[in-house]
Design a protein around this motif. Structure first.
Motif, mmCIF file in Angstrom:
data_model
loop_
_atom_site.group_PDB
_atom_site.id
_atom_site.type_symbol
_atom_site.label_atom_id
_atom_site.label_comp_id
_atom_site.label_asym_id
_atom_site.label_seq_id
_atom_site.Cartn_x
_atom_site.Cartn_y
_atom_site.Cartn_z
ATOM 1 N N VAL A 283 36.182 29.325 49.115
ATOM 2 C CA VAL A 283 37.307 29.636 50.007
ATOM 3 C C VAL A 283 38.451 28.642 49.872
ATOM 4 C CG1 VAL A 283 35.831 30.794 51.684
ATOM 5 C CG2 VAL A 283 36.267 28.341 51.931
ATOM 6 N N LYS A 284 38.256 27.561 49.091
ATOM 7 C CA LYS A 284 39.331 26.599 48.887
ATOM 8 C C LYS A 284 40.482 27.247 48.140
ATOM 9 C CE LYS A 284 36.766 22.218 48.818
ATOM 10 N NZ LYS A 284 36.283 21.108 47.947
ATOM 11 N N SER A 285 41.694 26.951 48.597
ATOM 12 C CA SER A 285 42.865 27.533 47.934
ATOM 13 C C SER A 285 43.195 26.802 46.637
ATOM 14 C CB SER A 285 44.078 27.472 48.877
ATOM 15 O OG SER A 285 44.329 26.141 49.294
ATOM 16 N N ASP A 286 42.831 25.508 46.550
ATOM 17 C CA ASP A 286 43.123 24.728 45.351
ATOM 18 C C ASP A 286 41.956 24.827 44.379
ATOM 19 O OD1 ASP A 286 43.918 23.024 43.434
ATOM 20 O OD2 ASP A 286 44.065 21.229 44.698
ATOM 21 N N ALA A 287 42.060 25.718 43.422
ATOM 22 C CA ALA A 287 40.977 25.934 42.460
ATOM 23 C C ALA A 287 40.824 24.757 41.505
ATOM 24 C CB ALA A 287 41.224 27.215 41.665
ATOM 25 N N PRO A 299 26.511 32.080 49.306
ATOM 26 C CA PRO A 299 27.309 33.147 48.686
ATOM 27 C C PRO A 299 26.738 33.607 47.349
ATOM 28 C CG PRO A 299 28.729 31.393 49.501
ATOM 29 C CD PRO A 299 27.329 30.873 49.573
ATOM 30 N N VAL A 300 26.184 32.669 46.569
ATOM 31 C CA VAL A 300 25.606 33.025 45.276
ATOM 32 C C VAL A 300 24.349 33.870 45.464
ATOM 33 C CG1 VAL A 300 24.670 32.148 43.107
ATOM 34 C CG2 VAL A 300 26.538 30.931 44.237
ATOM 35 N N LEU A 301 23.479 33.449 46.387
ATOM 36 C CA LEU A 301 22.248 34.202 46.632
ATOM 37 C C LEU A 301 22.549 35.610 47.138
ATOM 38 C CD1 LEU A 301 19.901 31.519 48.260
ATOM 39 C CD2 LEU A 301 19.983 32.289 45.896
ATOM 40 N N LEU A 331 32.074 31.716 36.665
ATOM 41 C CA LEU A 331 31.017 32.131 37.587
ATOM 42 C C LEU A 331 31.572 32.284 38.999
ATOM 43 C CD1 LEU A 331 28.046 32.765 37.186
ATOM 44 C CD2 LEU A 331 27.495 30.449 37.917
ATOM 45 N N LEU A 332 32.487 31.408 39.375
ATOM 46 C CA LEU A 332 33.131 31.501 40.691
ATOM 47 C C LEU A 332 33.875 32.825 40.823
ATOM 48 C CD1 LEU A 332 33.984 29.823 43.323
ATOM 49 C CD2 LEU A 332 36.102 29.420 42.086
ATOM 50 N N ALA A 333 34.615 33.202 39.776
ATOM 51 C CA ALA A 333 35.359 34.463 39.797
ATOM 52 C C ALA A 333 34.415 35.650 39.912
ATOM 53 C CB ALA A 333 36.211 34.583 38.540
ATOM 54 N N ALA A 334 33.262 35.563 39.238
ATOM 55 C CA ALA A 334 32.284 36.660 39.302
ATOM 56 C C ALA A 334 31.715 36.804 40.709
ATOM 57 C CB ALA A 334 31.157 36.408 38.300
ATOM 58 N N VAL A 335 31.387 35.687 41.338
ATOM 59 C CA VAL A 335 30.828 35.737 42.697
ATOM 60 C C VAL A 335 31.875 36.244 43.692
ATOM 61 C CG1 VAL A 335 29.870 34.352 44.589
ATOM 62 C CG2 VAL A 335 29.147 33.912 42.229
ATOM 63 N N LYS A 336 33.128 35.797 43.513
ATOM 64 C CA LYS A 336 34.184 36.205 44.450
ATOM 65 C C LYS A 336 34.605 37.656 44.258
ATOM 66 C CE LYS A 336 37.518 33.282 45.375
ATOM 67 N NZ LYS A 336 38.608 32.287 45.232
ATOM 68 N N GLY A 340 29.459 38.905 48.137
ATOM 69 C CA GLY A 340 28.603 37.790 48.499
ATOM 70 C C GLY A 340 29.293 36.792 49.402
ATOM 71 N N VAL A 341 30.560 36.490 49.103
ATOM 72 C CA VAL A 341 31.315 35.523 49.897
ATOM 73 C C VAL A 341 31.594 36.072 51.292
ATOM 74 C CG1 VAL A 341 33.490 34.255 50.101
ATOM 75 C CG2 VAL A 341 32.351 34.448 47.876
ATOM 76 N N SER A 342 32.058 37.313 51.376
ATOM 77 C CA SER A 342 32.349 37.903 52.692
ATOM 78 C C SER A 342 31.085 38.045 53.532
ATOM 79 C CB SER A 342 33.036 39.258 52.526
ATOM 80 O OG SER A 342 32.189 40.180 51.835
#
Length: 381
Positions: A283-287, A299-301, A331-336, A340-342
Motif C-alpha cells: 500500500v506504500k505509494s513510494d515503490a 496479502p500473498v497467502l 511479484l508485487l505487481a502480480a499480487v496487487k 489478495g491485498v483488498s
C-alpha cells in the motif's frame, strides 16, 4: 473463503463507533500515528519508552550493550532491533505496554476490589498494572531480540565474516534471555497466581507460533486458509497482548466478563496490527523503497488462495531472474493485480471493528477514546 461480514463491517463500524476520532487522525503516515501514541501516553502518565528503564539501565544489560557495540559495521539484525527500539519514530515496538495501561484505566477500579484502594491508583492505574505493562514490554522485546538470531546454515564468505554473525547470535541469545529472566522475576513479584499462569501461557504461545512460522515451508504456507492464518498469527503476535490485557483486569479484581472483553480487544488489535504490517509493502505509494517482502505475508497467502497453486508457481517463475533471485517488484505487481491485498485490508478492518466493539461496555473516557483511536489508526490505509 472470506466472511461476508468483513466488507459490511469495514464500511460501518469504524465510521460509527469512532466517528470523532477521524478529525484527530486526519493526518497520514508516521506523524499521524505518532500523535495517536503521544496523546495516549499523556493519558496514562508517562511515555511507554521509559517503562522498562529500570531493567534497561541495569549493570548487567549495560555490559551486554557494550559487547553489542562491537557489531557496528556488520549486517547482524540485532543492531537493527536495538536501533529500532530506541529510535523508531512510529513507536511500533513499544505500544503493547501502552495498550495494557490504557485498558487498565478505561476499565477503572472494580466494585469487587475491596482490598484495592482508589487512592493507590496513579493516573487511574494501579501500581501492579503498571508493573504488568513493563513486564509485557520486556517479554515482547526479548522475543524481538531472539528473532534476530541468524541461521548460519549455508553461510558463505561472500555473506560477510562468519565470526561476526556467530558473536551477534551469542549476544542475541544472552540479551534476550536476560530480558525474559527479568520479566519472570517481575511476574513473580505480582503475587497473583492467575496472572502468572496467563503470562506464562502467553510466552508458550509465542514460542509455539514462532516455531510454527519458521518450520513451515513455502508449499505448506500455500495451503494455509484464513482461519489457520489467524490462529498462527494470534499465537506469534496476539497472545501476549490479549492475555496481558486480561491479566490487567484480573489485577484489579474485575469479573470474567470484563476480562473476556479486554482479551478480545487485545486479540483483535494484535491481528489488526499484524495485517497492517504485512500490508505496508503493498500500500506504500513510494515503490522505490521496496526491497523485499515475506512470501508468508497475509496479502500473498490470500492471493495464492485466489489464483491457485499452479498460477502462483507461474508467477514465481516469471519473477525469478537468471541468477535465480526473486524480482520483488514483479511479484508485487502480480499480487496487487488480484484481490489478495483488498482481502487483507478488509480483514484488517474487520478485526479493527471487533476490537472497537469489545470496549464499548467500558465507560466513556479519554482512555477508551485512545483505545478507539489506536484501532482507527491501524485500519487507515
Amino acid at each position: 473463503m472470506f466472511p461476508a461480514t468483513w466488507t459490511r463491517l469495514s464500511c460501518k463500524g469504524l465510521s460509527s463507533l469512532a466517528l470523532r476520532t477521524q478529525s484527530l487522525l486526519a493526518g497520514s503516515g508516521p506523524t499521524y500515528w505518532s500523535k495517536v501514541v503521544s496523546d495516549a501516553e499523556r493519558i496514562v502518565g508517562y511515555p511507554t519508552s521509559f517503562m522498562s528503564l529500570r531493567c534497561l539501565l541495569s549493570d548487567e544489560l549495560s555490559n551486554v550493550a557494550m559487547h553489542v557495540r562491537k557489531l557496528i559495521g556488520t549486517q547482524h539484525p540485532l543492531l537493527n532491533t536495538a536501533r529500532g527500539y530506541v529510535y523508531d519514530s512510529r513507536s511500533n515496538l513499544q505500544t503493547r505496554g501502552l495498550i495494557v495501561l490504557l485498558m487498565s484505566k478505561a476499565a477503572g477500579p472494580s466494585h469487587a476490589a475491596s482490598d484495592l484502594l482508589p487512592q493507590d491508583m496513579v493516573s487511574g492505574i494501579y501500581p501492579s498494572q503498571r508493573h504488568l505493562a513493563e513486564i509485557t514490554e520486556l517479554i515482547h522485546t526479548a522475543f524481538l531480540v531472539h528473532r534476530g538470531i541468524v541461521d548460519l546454515k549455508g553461510w558463505t564468505d561472500s555473506d560477510g565474516p562468519l565470526k561476526d554473525m556467530e558473536f551477534g547470535n551469542k549476544m542475541a541469545v544472552l540479551s534476550g534471555d536476560f530480558l525474559l529472566a527479568n520479566a519472570c522475576t517481575g511476574l513473580a513479584q505480582l503475587n497473583n497466581t492467575k496472572v502468572v499462569e496467563l503470562i506464562s501461557s502467553a510466552i508458550g504461545d509465542v514460542v509455539q507460533g514462532i516455531y510454527s512460522e519458521n518450520s513451515s515451508t513455502t508449499e505448506e504456507n500455500g495451503g494455509v486458509d484464513t482461519a489457520a492464518w489467524e490462529d498462527r498469527a494470534f499465537l506469534s503476535h496476539g497472545a501476549l497482548l490479549a492475555k496481558s490485557c486480561q491479566a490487567a483486569m484480573e489485577l484489579a479484581n474485575h469479573d470474567k466478563g470484563s476480562q473476556s472483553l479486554a482479551f478480545k480487544y487485545g486479540k483483535h488489535i494484535s491481528l489488526c496490527h499484524k495485517l497492517n504490517s504485512d500490508l505496508q509493502p503493498f500500500v506504500k505509494s513510494d515503490a522505490g523503497e521496496l526491497a523485499s517482502f515475506s512470501l508468508s505475508a497475509a496479502p500473498v497467502l490470500f492471493h495464492r488462495q485466489i489464483v491457485g497453486q499452479e498460477r502462483w508457481r507461474q508467477q514465481l517463475q516469471q519473477a525469478t531472474t537468471l541468477r535465480n533471485q526473486l524480482d520483488y517488484s514483479k511479484l508485487l505487481a502480480a499480487v496487487k493485480s488480484d484481490k489478495g491485498v483488498s482481502s487483507a485490508v478488509d480483514l484488517c478492518r474487520y478485526h479493527g471493528n471487533r476490537a472497537l466493539e469489545a470496549i464499548q461496555v467500558f465507560p466513556s473516557s479519554e482512555a477508551r477514546s485512545a483505545l478507539e483511536n489506536i484501532a482507527s489508526a491501524i485500519t487507515r490505509f
